[in-house]
Design a protein around this motif. Structure first.
Motif, PDB file in Angstrom:
ATOM      1  N   ILE A 188     -26.862 -33.024  -0.686  1.00  0.00           N
ATOM      2  CA  ILE A 188     -26.273 -32.249  -1.785  1.00  0.00           C
ATOM      3  C   ILE A 188     -25.533 -33.212  -2.709  1.00  0.00           C
ATOM      4  N   PRO A 189     -25.891 -33.295  -3.990  1.00  0.00           N
ATOM      5  CA  PRO A 189     -25.122 -34.159  -4.898  1.00  0.00           C
ATOM      6  C   PRO A 189     -23.729 -33.595  -5.137  1.00  0.00           C
ATOM      7  N   ARG A 190     -22.748 -34.495  -5.220  1.00  0.00           N
ATOM      8  CA  ARG A 190     -21.381 -34.083  -5.555  1.00  0.00           C
ATOM      9  C   ARG A 190     -21.164 -34.277  -7.050  1.00  0.00           C
ATOM     10  N   GLU A 191     -20.583 -33.275  -7.684  1.00  0.00           N
ATOM     11  CA  GLU A 191     -20.362 -33.350  -9.131  1.00  0.00           C
ATOM     12  C   GLU A 191     -19.001 -33.979  -9.385  1.00  0.00           C
ATOM     13  N   LEU A 192     -19.008 -35.211  -9.916  1.00  0.00           N
ATOM     14  CA  LEU A 192     -17.767 -35.966 -10.093  1.00  0.00           C
ATOM     15  C   LEU A 192     -17.069 -35.683 -11.411  1.00  0.00           C
ATOM     16  N   GLY A 193     -17.649 -34.819 -12.251  1.00  0.00           N
ATOM     17  CA  GLY A 193     -16.996 -34.499 -13.520  1.00  0.00           C
ATOM     18  C   GLY A 193     -17.458 -33.179 -14.090  1.00  0.00           C
ATOM     19  N   PRO A 194     -17.251 -32.056 -13.393  1.00  0.00           N
ATOM     20  CA  PRO A 194     -17.664 -30.751 -13.946  1.00  0.00           C
ATOM     21  C   PRO A 194     -16.951 -30.483 -15.262  1.00  0.00           C
ATOM     22  N   TYR A 195     -17.647 -29.822 -16.167  1.00  0.00           N
ATOM     23  CA  TYR A 195     -17.038 -29.641 -17.491  1.00  0.00           C
ATOM     24  C   TYR A 195     -15.817 -28.729 -17.422  1.00  0.00           C
ATOM     25  N   ASP A 196     -15.782 -27.771 -16.479  1.00  0.00           N
ATOM     26  CA  ASP A 196     -14.642 -26.862 -16.435  1.00  0.00           C
ATOM     27  C   ASP A 196     -13.419 -27.486 -15.769  1.00  0.00           C
ATOM     28  N   THR A 197     -13.541 -28.690 -15.212  1.00  0.00           N
ATOM     29  CA  THR A 197     -12.367 -29.384 -14.673  1.00  0.00           C
ATOM     30  C   THR A 197     -12.035 -30.620 -15.510  1.00  0.00           C
ATOM     31  N   LEU A 198     -12.562 -30.672 -16.710  1.00  0.00           N
ATOM     32  CA  LEU A 198     -12.488 -31.892 -17.523  1.00  0.00           C
ATOM     33  C   LEU A 198     -11.048 -32.377 -17.692  1.00  0.00           C
ATOM     34  N   TYR A 199     -10.106 -31.445 -17.862  1.00  0.00           N
ATOM     35  CA  TYR A 199      -8.715 -31.824 -18.114  1.00  0.00           C
ATOM     36  C   TYR A 199      -7.811 -31.566 -16.894  1.00  0.00           C
ATOM     37  N   TRP A 200      -8.427 -31.319 -15.745  1.00  0.00           N
ATOM     38  CA  TRP A 200      -7.630 -30.995 -14.565  1.00  0.00           C
ATOM     39  C   TRP A 200      -7.309 -32.239 -13.740  1.00  0.00           C
ATOM     40  N   PRO A 201      -6.223 -32.204 -12.970  1.00  0.00           N
ATOM     41  CA  PRO A 201      -5.931 -33.330 -12.068  1.00  0.00           C
ATOM     42  C   PRO A 201      -7.027 -33.485 -11.023  1.00  0.00           C
ATOM     43  N   LEU A 203      -8.003 -34.691  -7.356  1.00  0.00           N
ATOM     44  CA  LEU A 203      -7.390 -34.926  -6.057  1.00  0.00           C
ATOM     45  C   LEU A 203      -8.213 -35.851  -5.179  1.00  0.00           C
ATOM     46  N   GLY A 204      -9.419 -36.155  -5.596  1.00  0.00           N
ATOM     47  CA  GLY A 204     -10.350 -36.992  -4.853  1.00  0.00           C
ATOM     48  C   GLY A 204     -11.715 -36.793  -5.473  1.00  0.00           C
ATOM     49  N   PRO A 205     -12.714 -37.577  -5.106  1.00  0.00           N
ATOM     50  CA  PRO A 205     -14.047 -37.399  -5.681  1.00  0.00           C
ATOM     51  C   PRO A 205     -14.565 -35.982  -5.458  1.00  0.00           C
ATOM     52  N   ALA A 206     -14.843 -35.292  -6.563  1.00  0.00           N
ATOM     53  CA  ALA A 206     -15.394 -33.930  -6.569  1.00  0.00           C
ATOM     54  C   ALA A 206     -14.424 -32.883  -6.037  1.00  0.00           C
ATOM     55  N   VAL A 207     -13.122 -33.203  -6.016  1.00  0.00           N
ATOM     56  CA  VAL A 207     -12.097 -32.240  -5.628  1.00  0.00           C
ATOM     57  C   VAL A 207     -11.034 -32.217  -6.727  1.00  0.00           C
ATOM     58  N   TYR A 208     -10.691 -31.001  -7.221  1.00  0.00           N
ATOM     59  CA  TYR A 208      -9.840 -30.880  -8.403  1.00  0.00           C
ATOM     60  C   TYR A 208      -8.734 -29.867  -8.150  1.00  0.00           C
ATOM     61  N   ARG A 209      -7.616 -30.083  -8.822  1.00  0.00           N
ATOM     62  CA  ARG A 209      -6.463 -29.194  -8.706  1.00  0.00           C
ATOM     63  C   ARG A 209      -6.487 -28.178  -9.838  1.00  0.00           C
ATOM     64  N   ILE A 210      -6.463 -26.888  -9.489  1.00  0.00           N
ATOM     65  CA  ILE A 210      -6.423 -25.822 -10.488  1.00  0.00           C
ATOM     66  C   ILE A 210      -5.007 -25.750 -11.048  1.00  0.00           C
ATOM     67  N   GLN A 431       3.909 -29.691  -5.902  1.00  0.00           N
ATOM     68  CA  GLN A 431       4.563 -30.543  -6.877  1.00  0.00           C
ATOM     69  C   GLN A 431       3.842 -30.440  -8.219  1.00  0.00           C
ATOM     70  N   ALA A 432       4.510 -30.907  -9.266  1.00  0.00           N
ATOM     71  CA  ALA A 432       3.913 -30.847 -10.602  1.00  0.00           C
ATOM     72  C   ALA A 432       2.584 -31.588 -10.623  1.00  0.00           C
ATOM     73  N   ALA A 433       1.596 -30.964 -11.246  1.00  0.00           N
ATOM     74  CA  ALA A 433       0.271 -31.573 -11.310  1.00  0.00           C
ATOM     75  C   ALA A 433       0.268 -32.707 -12.325  1.00  0.00           C
ATOM     76  N   VAL A 434      -0.220 -33.866 -11.922  1.00  0.00           N
ATOM     77  CA  VAL A 434      -0.331 -34.993 -12.843  1.00  0.00           C
ATOM     78  C   VAL A 434      -1.742 -35.549 -12.736  1.00  0.00           C
ATOM     79  N   PRO A 435      -2.331 -35.968 -13.849  1.00  0.00           N
ATOM     80  CA  PRO A 435      -3.677 -36.531 -13.781  1.00  0.00           C
ATOM     81  C   PRO A 435      -3.702 -37.757 -12.883  1.00  0.00           C
ATOM     82  N   MET A 436      -4.771 -37.885 -12.099  1.00  0.00           N
ATOM     83  CA  MET A 436      -4.908 -39.008 -11.194  1.00  0.00           C
ATOM     84  C   MET A 436      -5.986 -39.952 -11.703  1.00  0.00           C
TER      85      MET A 436
END
Length: 439
Positions: A188-201, A203-210, A431-436
């Motif tokens: 299964i390919p992992r999506e490292l940059g989905p468009y709907d998480t473009l500006y989200w922090p 948390l790791g490859p293919a894992v994003y903070r809402i 904690q406050a979300a910050v871009p990683m």
């Protein structure tokens, strides 16, 4: 939908001491919303399948999870947990997709039978807040969340074209590694940059903070999921929500973390293509709309068409380096990001063409002569997915197994997260979300 409910009833009948099936609500069309509960532990886990009508993998996943949970006491007694599996949140919408669910699984068949309701009819969202929730499916889920106060909630989603990824309301350290292992084992390919998480922090490859919800206008709400939602509704109970996305047609290039050769040229091309397709689709809609009187369910099919055409200009401008908002600059983009943006722009256009195609065929006539042009748009989009993006069908069993493994990993990590919180250790997920840093 009937197969899912029948299978769950069979599980409950076969294991009455360990499994209970109950109705927790009804859909707008009167279809029961079924909850399958497994185990009798004090800590509640809630898994929601079918929140988006065109993403059916969750139905297969919850049945697989049920068998896995019943076979392994460590997931119930050993974890002091009860698993609550909501078989489908939008059964009415799922039924509208059954035109392609029987196969053969081709992109053309999928898009010509695609249905996903307009934003305000999608039951996970709370556009006017929880107290004013209008849909019976939404109200049923809110009641269930407040009844169970789950320590862990999972929403099962499917990516039509692209790769798998996870979105979290609280961090679960280690989930990215578990997910990577499952994805590698199952192809299964992992999506490292989905468009709907473009500006989200990240948390790791293919894992994003809402991000926490905040008021948005309708266009922003449709394109960005950080709005008031059932994902965040149980947050006050300490719930960790994981949104687990599994792809139907996989694209290997979405996991390319290398720097792009010519970022701006690709972004210009993607934005220009979306603008062109939007102009064509608006022209076709203007030709088709006057001839839809008496067409069954025309309003329900037109709602998502209008939503898509509403957001397209803003997306094209946001992705174009020449028109992007200087107050919200594009983040550092990888080659995988650019592939995902190209897929997303094409997805909106082909979905819209597919919905218009259904409107015309449902009317039983085509006085505007739009059908050949709509067929051409769908065929061209599907060919581009296959030939340019390399999209390849992933068998349903692999989709469901991947999603189940990610859910089980998140469940285990959420249990550890809760134990840390009870012991007084810091909850870094609040904690406050910050871009990683992006790889």
């Amino acid at each position: 939908m009937d197969d899912i409910a029948a299978h769950a009833a069979l599980i409950a009948a076969r294991r009455p001491r360990d499994a209970r099936l109950r109705r927790v609500g009804v859909s707008r069309a009167g279809t029961p919303l079924w909850l399958l509960s497994l185990g009798r532990g004090a800590r509640q886990a809630l898994v929601v399948a079918g929140p988006h009508a065109n993403e059916p993998v969750g139905g297969a996943t919850v049945l697989r999870l049920a068998e896995r949970v019943l076979a392994d006491p460590r997931l119930t007694e050993g974890a002091d947990a009860t698993w609550n599996l909501l078989l489908c949140l939008d059964p009415d919408g799922l039924r509208r997709n059954e035109g392609w669910l029987t196969g053969p699984y081709t992109l053309g068949r999928y898009f010509r039978h695609f249905f996903r309701p307009g934003f305000r009819e999608q039951p996970e969202w709370l556009p006017d807040g929880a107290a004013a929730a209008a849909l019976p499916e939404t109200r049923a889920l809110l009641r269930l969340q407040d009844e169970l106060k789950p320590f862990f909630q999972c929403s099962l989603h499917g990516v039509d074209v692209g790769g798998g990824f996870v979105e979290l309301t609280r961090d679960l350290p280690g989930l990215d590694r578990r997910m990577a292992y499952a994805a590698a084992r199952l192809g299964i390919p992992r999506e490292l940059g989905p468009y709907d998480t473009l500006y989200w922090p990240r948390l790791g490859p293919a894992v994003y903070r809402i991000p926490p919800p905040r008021p948005r206008d309708l266009a922003a709400a449709i394109t960005e999921a950080a709005v008031e939602s059932t994902w965040y509704h149980p947050h006050r109970h300490g719930t960790v929500t994981a949104v687990v996305e599994a792809p139907m047609w996989g694209v290997a290039a979405v996991q390319d973390g290398s720097p792009p050769a010519d970022r701006d040229a690709v972004l210009h091309a993607v934005s220009d293509a979306l603008r062109h397709d939007t102009r064509v689709l608006k022209r076709l809609l203007a030709r088709v709309r006057p001839h839809l009187g008496g067409t069954p369910d025309a309003a329900r099919l037109l709602a998502p068409v209008d939503d898509y055409l509403l957001v397209c200009p803003g997306l094209a401008d946001a992705w174009d380096p020449d028109t992007a908002d200087p107050g919200r600059p594009l983040p550092a983009l990888t080659a995988g990001h650019l592939t995902a943006l190209g897929i997303a722009g094409r997805r909106i256009a082909v979905r819209t063409a597919g919905l218009l195609h259904q409107l015309v065929t449902g009317a039983g006539r085509d006085p505007s002569g739009a059908l050949p042009e709509l067929d051409g748009l769908i065929d061209a989009g599907c060919a581009a997915y296959r030939d340019d993006s390399g999209a390849r069908w992933i068998p349903v069993a692999r989709q469901a197994e991947y999603q189940a493994r990610v859910v089980l990993a998140a469940f285990e990590l959420a249990g550890r997260h809760g134990a840390r919180a009870r012991s007084g250790e810091p909850d870094w997920g609040t904690q406050a979300a910050v871009p990683m840093h992006r790889e």
